[in-house]
Enzyme design. Structure first.
Site, PDB file in Angstrom:
ATOM      1  N   LYS A   1      40.298  17.096  38.059  1.00 27.97           N
ATOM      2  CA  LYS A   1      40.324  17.125  39.518  1.00 27.97           C
ATOM      3  C   LYS A   1      40.923  18.454  39.990  1.00 27.97           C
ATOM      4  CE  LYS A   1      40.597  12.180  40.028  1.00 27.97           C
ATOM      5  NZ  LYS A   1      40.604  11.832  38.581  1.00 27.97           N
ATOM      6  N   GLY A   2      40.524  18.874  41.173  1.00 25.87           N
ATOM      7  CA  GLY A   2      41.091  20.099  41.730  1.00 25.87           C
ATOM      8  C   GLY A   2      40.198  21.304  41.527  1.00 25.87           C
ATOM      9  N   CYS A   3      39.005  21.089  40.970  1.00 25.49           N
ATOM     10  CA  CYS A   3      38.082  22.198  40.795  1.00 25.49           C
ATOM     11  C   CYS A   3      36.956  22.076  41.808  1.00 25.49           C
ATOM     12  CB  CYS A   3      37.486  22.180  39.401  1.00 25.49           C
ATOM     13  SG  CYS A   3      38.703  22.463  38.127  1.00 25.49           S
ATOM     14  N   GLN A   4      36.532  23.230  42.352  1.00 24.01           N
ATOM     15  CA  GLN A   4      35.401  23.208  43.285  1.00 24.01           C
ATOM     16  C   GLN A   4      34.123  22.849  42.542  1.00 24.01           C
ATOM     17  OE1 GLN A   4      33.528  26.246  45.589  1.00 24.01           O
ATOM     18  NE2 GLN A   4      35.166  26.206  47.085  1.00 24.01           N
ATOM     19  N   SER A   5      34.075  23.306  41.302  1.00 19.61           N
ATOM     20  CA  SER A   5      32.960  22.915  40.453  1.00 19.61           C
ATOM     21  C   SER A   5      33.470  21.823  39.507  1.00 19.61           C
ATOM     22  CB  SER A   5      32.477  24.116  39.664  1.00 19.61           C
ATOM     23  OG  SER A   5      33.578  24.819  39.140  1.00 19.61           O
TER      24      SER A   5
END
Lengths: 403, 140
Positions: free
Chosen positions: B50-54
């Protein structure tokens, strides 16, 4: 309309990013501010700075007058019948929450709320919350592969159970302009109230709430060349009277005792606490600025830009446009081959080109198209064909690097 | 096997050869393309960071006293960055990974090029790798 003269009024546009002159194409997220708006904010803090509606002293009166003059400008902008039908909010999101929260007490089990498949989260989540707490049901108006709402399905979904229809005027992810006047008319035939989310419409089309017969209509200040943290909700008087207050506190009361509090009249019933006074005052400046250029001029200029951009981008091999409605404004969402929008966005950023990548806070839209997101170029009146050319070059360069 | 510190220094030296951001980016893209893909069975929601744009999938296993990471992302740049992290941390001892300094990301001039949302994704990746290592360490 002289675009060079307009650009000249925006100090933030004239800077270099990563060694390139900035090309700003993320106007759907927020627009830059003309100098007059920046000056209006400074003027308030330098010369007025007083709380409004309370003080009898000179500055407080001045600030109150300026703030209320803004309400009148917004009334005219919406063509609302009454001044007290204009409520200042923090922005579009707060406006929708204000209405949805009020409906918690009106909705009952078995009632239905309709939202469209192309809403952004701000016009989904508050209604989901209202439905959860009232045991009403949230239903979704579907859209087709071009990003156009299915009007037959919409008609079929409408029934006596429908109490609210919440739909955007222009989609932030696709640019689709929805036929809201027709949608409102049909909703009214079954007795439903309609909220139009005008976040994207504000800068791109004229709004006449009486002609639309909208029950609620909201805009964000920062998307119409105004400050952040300020927006406006139009509500029909009868609805605003019926809805309970959104927040309790100063300003929204008539009398307070420990036994019983009575509420202030409209619009103050919905304006608890000290508002964003500077923002409210500067929002008038922003709307005046738009009117000075002329919304019609802005609309036709932007159409020219979007058409040009669509044409030029179409020449790129492997590009596909997400959202191909006939009626579109302000936004081009696209993907190139199987390049991830995030990768494209990173390369464009290095070339000084600001676009939005990702799901644009409209995840259900992306789910429908089975894509992780899009690259979105969104336009404002200060953008130029040169900006479009830079974008096209940038996309080509990114394509070479990433393929 | 070289130490984490040595591998990081190699990466720093490697990036020092490039003067232009474009060359750095192209190198990251190449690394992304060469990243050993995670096995399909491990590309599950549980392995999503979690926490990734991708989207980023990370799998870790403990084998012969070493932690082995495999990873994937739907974005090639992200994949390239994970490739660097995998190179630095995979097949190392859990304890070494837990204690490792990750400043090499700064030193190759990558972090400054990442916006806060992107940098958060990077932090999440490093954090998740360290968490796996910590879990393996405590099992022993």
């Amino acid at each position: 309309m002289d675009v060079n003269d307009i650009r000249h009024q925006f100090p933030t546009l004239h800077q270099e990013v990563n060694g390139h002159p900035l090309v700003y194409l993320d106007n759907g997220a927020t627009t830059h501010k003309p100098q007059v708006v920046i000056d209006a904010i400074s003027y308030y803090y330098e010369k007025l700075n007083s709380n409004i509606h309370r003080g009898v002293h000179f500055l407080s009166q001045q600030a109150t007058d300026a703030y209320e003059a803004s309400r009148e400008t917004i009334r005219q902008h919406f063509n609302a019948q009454h001044l007290h039908e204009i409520i200042f909010t923090k922005g579009n999101t707060e406006a929708i929450n204000l209405v949805a929260n009020g409906f918690r007490q009106i909705l009952q089990e078995g009632d239905e709320v309709l939202v469209s498949a192309m809403e952004h989260h701000s016009n989904i989540v508050p209604w989901q919350m209202a439905c959860e707490s009232s045991s009403a049901t949230l239903k979704v108006i579907p859209m087709d592969e071009k990003g156009v709402l299915d009007m037959d399905s919409y008609k079929n979904l409408l029934s006596k159970q429908t109490k609210v229809v919440a739909v955007n005027h222009i989609s932030n992810a696709l640019g689709t302009i929805n036929p809201v006047k027709q949608m409102i008319q049909w909703a009214h035939e079954v007795g439903a109230a309609v909220l139009i989310d005008g976040a994207q419409a504000g800068p791109h089309c004229s709004i006449d709430v009486q002609d639309l017969d909208a029950d609620f209509y909201c805009i964000s200040g920062h998307k119409v060349y105004g400050p952040t943290g300020i927006g406006a909700l139009y509500g029909k008087e009868e609805w605003l009277k019926r809805l309970p207050p959104y927040q309790g506190g100063g300003e929204m009361i008539a009398t307070v005792s420990f036994d019983k509090t009575t509420y202030a009249d409209l619009p103050h019933k919905f304006e608890a606490g000290t508002p964003n006074i500077a923002g409210g005052i500067a929002l008038k400046t922003a709307i005046d600025w738009i009117n000075q250029i002329g919304l019609d001029n802005i609309v036709s200029y932007e159409k020219e830009l979007v058409d040009y951009a669509t044409e030029e981008l179409s020449k790129i091999k492997g590009i596909r446009f997400i959202g191909q409605a006939q009626e579109k404004a302000g936004v081009i969402s696209f993907l190139v081959g199987d390049i991830h929008p995030y990768d494209m966005g990173m390369i464009l950023d290095k070339l000084g080109i600001a676009v939005r990548t990702g799901h644009h806070c409209a995840q259900p839209v992306m789910d429908q198209f089975c894509i992780p997101g899009t690259v979105r170029a969104s336009f404002a009146v200060y953008n130029t064909k040169e900006d479009v050319n830079r974008l096209v070059e940038g996309v080509k360069k990114a394509q070479t690097m990433l393929s | 096997m070289a130490s984490i510190q040595d591998i990081q220094q190699d990466i720093i030296d490697e990036f020092d050869m490039f003067e232009e951001w474009m060359e750095k980016y192209e190198h990251i893209i190449d690394l992304g393309k060469s990243l050993p893909l995670i096995e399909e069975q491990f590309k599950t929601d549980d392995n999503l960071i979690k926490g990734c744009q991708s989207r980023v999938w990370l799998h870790a296993q403990h084998k012969d006293g070493k932690v082995i990471y495999t990873a994937d992302s739907d974005a090639i740049m992200t994949k390239g960055i994970i490739a660097l992290l995998v190179r630095a941390f995979s097949e190392q001892k859990a304890q070494d990974i837990v204690e490792a300094d990750t400043d090499f990301i700064n030193q190759i001039g990558l972090k400054e090029q990442l916006s806060p949302t992107r940098a958060n994704g990077l932090v999440s990746m490093v954090k998740q790798m360290k968490l796996y290592a910590l879990a393996f360490q405590s099992q022993n």
